[in-house]
Write an enzyme that holds these catalytic residues in place. Sequence first.
Site, PDB file in Angstrom:
ATOM      1  N   THR A 322       0.930  -1.245  -0.336  1.00 25.34           N
ATOM      2  CA  THR A 322      -0.300   0.259   0.045  1.00 25.34           C
ATOM      3  C   THR A 322       0.483   1.006   0.014  1.00 25.34           C
ATOM      4  O   THR A 322       0.660   2.044  -0.715  1.00 25.34           O
ATOM      5  CB  THR A 322      -0.608  -0.256   1.258  1.00 25.34           C
ATOM      6  OG1 THR A 322      -1.981  -0.888   0.874  1.00 25.34           O
ATOM      7  CG2 THR A 322      -1.467   1.289   1.126  1.00 25.34           C
ATOM      8  N   GLN A 374     -10.515   1.823  -4.079  1.00 19.28           N
ATOM      9  CA  GLN A 374      -9.450   1.827  -2.491  1.00 19.28           C
ATOM     10  C   GLN A 374      -8.637   2.287  -1.805  1.00 19.28           C
ATOM     11  O   GLN A 374      -7.646   2.005  -2.756  1.00 19.28           O
ATOM     12  CB  GLN A 374      -9.056   0.566  -2.158  1.00 19.28           C
ATOM     13  CG  GLN A 374      -9.207  -0.308  -0.885  1.00 19.28           C
ATOM     14  CD  GLN A 374      -9.314  -1.221  -0.490  1.00 19.28           C
ATOM     15  OE1 GLN A 374      -9.908  -2.718  -1.000  1.00 19.28           O
ATOM     16  NE2 GLN A 374      -8.631  -2.483   1.156  1.00 19.28           N
ATOM     17  N   ASP A 375      -8.788   3.465  -0.893  1.00 15.31           N
ATOM     18  CA  ASP A 375      -6.900   3.886  -0.532  1.00 15.31           C
ATOM     19  C   ASP A 375      -6.430   4.576  -1.524  1.00 15.31           C
ATOM     20  O   ASP A 375      -5.335   4.695  -2.109  1.00 15.31           O
ATOM     21  CB  ASP A 375      -6.444   2.671  -0.284  1.00 15.31           C
ATOM     22  CG  ASP A 375      -6.925   2.106   0.948  1.00 15.31           C
ATOM     23  OD1 ASP A 375      -7.788   2.038   1.391  1.00 15.31           O
ATOM     24  OD2 ASP A 375      -5.299   1.599   1.811  1.00 15.31           O
ATOM     25  N   ARG A 464     -14.447   4.824   9.220  1.00 18.62           N
ATOM     26  CA  ARG A 464     -13.741   3.594  10.813  1.00 18.62           C
ATOM     27  C   ARG A 464     -12.983   3.461  11.439  1.00 18.62           C
ATOM     28  O   ARG A 464     -11.802   4.446  10.410  1.00 18.62           O
ATOM     29  CB  ARG A 464     -14.621   2.152   9.875  1.00 18.62           C
ATOM     30  CG  ARG A 464     -14.168   1.802   8.714  1.00 18.62           C
ATOM     31  CD  ARG A 464     -14.097   0.567   8.081  1.00 18.62           C
ATOM     32  NE  ARG A 464     -12.693  -0.071   6.663  1.00 18.62           N
ATOM     33  CZ  ARG A 464     -12.847  -1.165   6.305  1.00 18.62           C
ATOM     34  NH1 ARG A 464     -13.296  -1.931   7.496  1.00 18.62           N
ATOM     35  NH2 ARG A 464     -11.862  -0.987   5.179  1.00 18.62           N
ATOM     36  N   TRP A 466      -9.147   2.656  12.386  1.00 19.56           N
ATOM     37  CA  TRP A 466      -8.543   1.820  11.181  1.00 19.56           C
ATOM     38  C   TRP A 466      -7.605   1.248  12.800  1.00 19.56           C
ATOM     39  O   TRP A 466      -7.041   0.275  12.887  1.00 19.56           O
ATOM     40  CB  TRP A 466      -7.543   2.774  10.432  1.00 19.56           C
ATOM     41  CG  TRP A 466      -6.438   1.747   9.983  1.00 19.56           C
ATOM     42  CD1 TRP A 466      -6.554   0.537   9.901  1.00 19.56           C
ATOM     43  CD2 TRP A 466      -5.103   2.558   9.183  1.00 19.56           C
ATOM     44  NE1 TRP A 466      -5.221   0.046   9.016  1.00 19.56           N
ATOM     45  CE2 TRP A 466      -4.762   1.163   8.564  1.00 19.56           C
ATOM     46  CE3 TRP A 466      -4.922   3.610   8.564  1.00 19.56           C
ATOM     47  CZ2 TRP A 466      -3.560   1.260   8.260  1.00 19.56           C
ATOM     48  CZ3 TRP A 466      -3.671   3.914   8.533  1.00 19.56           C
ATOM     49  CH2 TRP A 466      -2.622   2.678   8.406  1.00 19.56           C
TER      50      TRP A 466
END
Length: 558
Positions: A322, A374-375, A464, A466
């Site tokens: 990531t 995503q991300d 949310r 993490w």
Amino acid sequence: MAKQSNPFMFYFLNITFLILLTSPPHAQAISRNNVCKSTRFPSYCSSVLPNNDAGIHDYGRLSLRKSLSQSQKFLNFINSYLQRNSVSLSQPTIRALHDCRELLSGNIDLLGNSVGPLNNTSKLLPSLEADDLQTHLSTVMTNLQTCSDGLEASPSVKNDVSQTLSDDSKLHSITLALCTEGWVPKQRDGESRRSRSHRVSSKGRLPMKMSDRARAVYDRARSHHPRGRKLLQVGDEEVVIKDIVIVSKDGLWNYTSINDAIAAAPNNSASSGGYFLIYVTAGVYEEYVNIASNKKYLFLLGDGINQTIITGSHSVGDGWTTFNSATLIVTGPGFLAVDITVRNTAGPSKSQAVALRSGADLSTFYRCSFEAYQDTLYTHSQRQFYRECDVYGTVDFIFGNAAVVLQNCNLYPRLPNKGQFNAITAQGRIDPSQNTGTSIQNCTVRPAGDLAASNGTTKTYLGRPWKEYSRTVYMQSFLDGFIDPAGWHEWSGDFALNTSYYAEYANWGPGSNTTNRVKWSGYHVIGATEAANFTVSTFLSGDNWLPRTGVPYAGGLM
């Protein structure tokens, strides 16, 4: 190539006990056990501090030096591990270890640069210096956690370093707590808390002050590129440009590659000299751009959203971490980006795939677009400001552990894979002493076209938790009706529901009703006094550094 050790570092370590014995006579002596009770890990603290009474500053200096020493030892281990096992390790594992090497090298710089200022005084630091200290020590913790997260997919390696990761994480937490207690004021002085606004003309042009040579080059470039924007104007706060290079796909100017232009920029420039401007003319640039920590005060200027586009497709699904999947990576302090689109086109099925990762302290993004799934936007660490930017994504698409304010931005959740839900934010604060969090002010949250056109079965949440002390605030923003009435979603079971901090203040729109929000003890509907703590002037000390960017901002509540 591995970074060389600082030859003076171990000299600092050797004089630790001499410093303890020569503490100022006015310093209040505290027992080791009492000082350790103020940390999150009192037992480990007692194992690393000497068993004699000393002042809080002496304990803080000692802990700081131990953090520095341990970071160097861990970096040496990672380098040795890579050399011994390079043939047998998988490519994803090698990439994760390279990430650790980069992150640990950054920690050595941050810790080493903190030693000198703390040696020079046993008094509370001025507001801006205190904010620098807390930011940099917070980043040290974030960097180590990022290394640990990246090794999750390599269990055998993670097992080899698990004890070191655990011990060093505790040590960095102790260092942050002691240094915050010893040098950071409980209430910052008036300068950092003063609310102000900085505005440019209603036409939205950014004021720039150039040298004669830079002005001539820039004007000549615009005459050849009619879509280029005229950005020069007279203003109270002008962006000082010391030099300029131009990137153009047609090969008529200095470079055809953005990375080549970055390589030509001077290293370690001081802020007083102004920005090195890289003007990237309209076009699609298929390259992975990396602005390293030694490329300071670099200004990346495009011709506008969807005109100047940087695009890539690295993803975790294709074997990247990531951390290093980003199309644009920035760690150079004082970075400024204006009028650029950054994309990661990996798609919703490739898991994490970052468009921008920023760990650049005092970085600013104005009228930029970040597009992925995503991300998308990895606000990794340090202090960051985003103004009038667009962010598109699905799962956790604004995440990281910077101290960051997004102001007057548009957030567009997209359609994820079947069975997934959208979480706009996933904040990564891991320690209550970290001065980090995500503040979303005066933004607009609406569904992107694909989500709006779907059958409405995808649930979308504000965020949310993490990490254990996740901290996110939405204030004075428009929330459209597609936001789930609960507002927030758990990460896993009851993890962090009590230790995180989620807050809403004066939002509006059909999705802003807080009646049916989650009942976690970490969730709050707050008033103006508390919300003011997450404004640009207070949360980022923005009045001290944003004016030189020329970017408009509101320092306080609107």
